[in-house]
Design a protein around this motif. Structure first.
Motif, short mmCIF file in Angstrom:
data_model
loop_
_atom_site.label_atom_id
_atom_site.label_comp_id
_atom_site.label_asym_id
_atom_site.label_seq_id
_atom_site.Cartn_x
_atom_site.Cartn_y
_atom_site.Cartn_z
N MET A 1 -45.65 27.43 26.19
CA MET A 1 -44.37 28.13 26.22
C MET A 1 -44.47 29.38 25.37
N ASP A 2 -44.07 30.52 25.90
CA ASP A 2 -44.18 31.81 25.23
C ASP A 2 -42.86 32.18 24.58
N GLY A 3 -42.87 32.17 23.23
CA GLY A 3 -41.70 32.66 22.52
C GLY A 3 -40.47 31.79 22.64
N GLY A 4 -40.63 30.54 23.07
CA GLY A 4 -39.51 29.63 23.11
C GLY A 4 -38.53 29.87 24.24
N ARG A 5 -38.97 30.51 25.33
CA ARG A 5 -38.06 30.79 26.44
C ARG A 5 -37.83 29.51 27.25
N LEU A 6 -36.58 29.07 27.31
CA LEU A 6 -36.25 27.84 28.00
C LEU A 6 -36.62 27.90 29.47
N ASP A 7 -36.42 29.08 30.11
CA ASP A 7 -36.64 29.16 31.54
C ASP A 7 -38.12 29.16 31.92
N GLN A 8 -39.03 29.18 30.94
CA GLN A 8 -40.45 29.08 31.25
C GLN A 8 -40.96 27.66 31.17
N ARG A 9 -40.13 26.74 30.77
CA ARG A 9 -40.54 25.34 30.70
C ARG A 9 -40.15 24.68 32.02
N VAL A 10 -41.13 24.34 32.84
CA VAL A 10 -40.86 23.78 34.17
C VAL A 10 -39.96 22.54 34.10
N PRO A 11 -40.15 21.59 33.16
CA PRO A 11 -39.30 20.39 33.17
C PRO A 11 -37.82 20.68 32.95
N TRP A 12 -37.50 21.74 32.21
CA TRP A 12 -36.09 21.96 31.87
C TRP A 12 -35.23 22.23 33.08
N ALA A 13 -35.80 22.79 34.15
CA ALA A 13 -35.02 23.00 35.36
C ALA A 13 -34.53 21.68 35.93
N ARG A 14 -35.31 20.62 35.75
CA ARG A 14 -34.92 19.30 36.22
C ARG A 14 -34.12 18.53 35.17
N LEU A 15 -34.38 18.79 33.91
CA LEU A 15 -33.72 18.02 32.86
C LEU A 15 -32.32 18.52 32.53
N LEU A 16 -32.12 19.83 32.63
CA LEU A 16 -30.85 20.40 32.19
C LEU A 16 -29.64 19.81 32.89
N PRO A 17 -29.67 19.53 34.21
CA PRO A 17 -28.49 18.92 34.84
C PRO A 17 -28.13 17.55 34.28
N ALA A 18 -29.08 16.89 33.64
CA ALA A 18 -28.81 15.56 33.08
C ALA A 18 -28.27 15.63 31.66
N LEU A 19 -28.32 16.81 31.03
CA LEU A 19 -27.90 16.93 29.64
C LEU A 19 -26.42 17.27 29.53
N ARG A 20 -25.85 16.96 28.38
CA ARG A 20 -24.47 17.35 28.10
C ARG A 20 -24.35 17.79 26.65
N CYS A 21 -23.32 18.55 26.38
CA CYS A 21 -23.08 19.03 25.02
C CYS A 21 -22.82 17.84 24.09
N LEU A 28 -24.37 21.78 30.19
CA LEU A 28 -25.07 22.82 29.47
C LEU A 28 -25.75 23.78 30.44
N ALA A 29 -25.73 25.06 30.10
CA ALA A 29 -26.41 26.08 30.90
C ALA A 29 -27.47 26.74 30.03
N ALA A 30 -28.56 27.16 30.66
CA ALA A 30 -29.70 27.71 29.93
C ALA A 30 -29.51 29.18 29.62
N PHE A 43 -27.02 25.54 21.35
CA PHE A 43 -28.09 24.74 20.75
C PHE A 43 -29.42 25.42 21.04
N ASP A 44 -30.20 25.58 19.99
CA ASP A 44 -31.41 26.39 20.08
C ASP A 44 -32.61 25.60 20.58
N LEU A 45 -33.50 26.33 21.22
CA LEU A 45 -34.82 25.82 21.55
C LEU A 45 -35.73 26.19 20.39
N ALA A 46 -36.26 25.17 19.72
CA ALA A 46 -37.15 25.43 18.59
C ALA A 46 -38.41 26.15 19.04
#
Length: 286
Positions: A1-21, A28-30, A43-46
């Motif tokens: 992952m380059d610079g902590g960009r959420l949209d570059q992590r392939v799993p997050w596209a599938r995981l984000l719909p399952a997450l909630r605040c 939650l939206a990326a 909420f930050d991506l470390a």
């Protein structure tokens, strides 16, 4: 992952719909390096790749430290618990849809979930833990796995019914919350130590004993939320070096006790690993 960009992590596209605040429960939206709900909670991506979703003061106060995580990573990475990972993968593969979502609550470094995902090539996974040291490793453990901080007692940052298989390996259990996040046909897979777990090390130096009431406490924790459908006992011997025995002691609760020093000498010829695996489905127990 380059610079902590959420949209570059392939799993997050599938995981984000399952997450909630974790604050208000909304979706939650990326963003570039964070996720945000409609109410503005962000909420930050470390930098190391995991999402910081543990809300509230004191979250993670009792998390595993760097030394414990290092010991766990070394011991598990050497393959000593491979039979356990294989058993988890077999059971999960039988229970989960091919493209399902698997979550390990209290999953530490993500070691076991990574092995399970290897058996389900179309599935995605998420490791939840309170230790930032463990999450840094979990975020890199598997290309189809994400990692996020979460405290099981404060509520999981997951939508209701979003999870197909929930793993819980030697970790705290919240029966009501586990039931909430599991899909109606989902599966909860719990691992607890068997009565002879590390018996030789305990006999040699007075390590913490396995609580004889553990099975009853598990039953009470899940009562009213789950029905147990199956149980397996897994036991095998491990030949360990002194360093490996020390890592085994140092990666768990014994690390906080003086008894951990007993592993500094020559270990027993064979150390027993003993596990109880129980399979639960949502539904009120008898």
């Amino acid at each position: 992952m380059d610079g902590g960009r959420l949209d570059q992590r392939v799993p997050w596209a599938r995981l984000l719909p399952a997450l909630r605040c974790p604050v208000c429960g909304a979706g939650l939206a990326a963003g570039e390096r964070s996720v945000r709900c409609p109410a503005g909670h962000s909420f930050d991506l470390a930098r190391q790749g995991y999402l910081s979703l543990a809300a509230g003061r004191g979250a993670g106060a009792h998390a595993d430290g760097a030394a414990m995580v290092e010991a766990r990573s070394a011991f598990l990475g050497a393959g000593h618990y491979a039979p356990l990972t294989e058993a988890l993968a077999r059971i999960a593969a039988e229970a989960a849809p091919a493209d399902g979502l698997l979550v390990d609550a209290g999953g530490g470094t993500g070691h076991h979930l990574a092995g399970v995902l290897d058996a389900l090539p179309e599935a995605a996974g998420l490791t939840l833990d309170v230790s930032k040291y463990a999450l840094r490793r979990a975020a890199r453990a598997h290309p189809r796995m994400g990692a996020a901080s979460a405290d099981v007692w404060r509520g999981l940052p997951l939508r209701s019914g979003a999870v197909d298989v929930l793993l819980n390996v030697f970790a705290p259990r919240n029966g009501a919350e586990f039931r909430r996040v599991l899909a109606p046909g989902g599966t909860l897979l719990v691992v607890t130590p068997g009565p002879d777990h590390l018996a030789e090390l305990r006999a040699a130096g007075g390590l913490l004993s396995v609580d004889p009431a553990k099975e009853e406490r598990l039953r009470r924790t899940l009562a009213g939320h789950f029905t147990q459908r199956a149980e397996e006992r897994l036991e095998f011997g491990m030949r360990l070096t002194a360093a490996e025995a020390a890592a085994l002691v140092g990666m768990g609760p014994n690390a906080h006790h003086a008894a951990a020093r007993t592993a500094s000498g020559a270990p027993p010829a064979t150390v027993t690993a003993s596990f109880r695996l129980t399979v639960h489905r949502p539904g009120k127990s008898a």
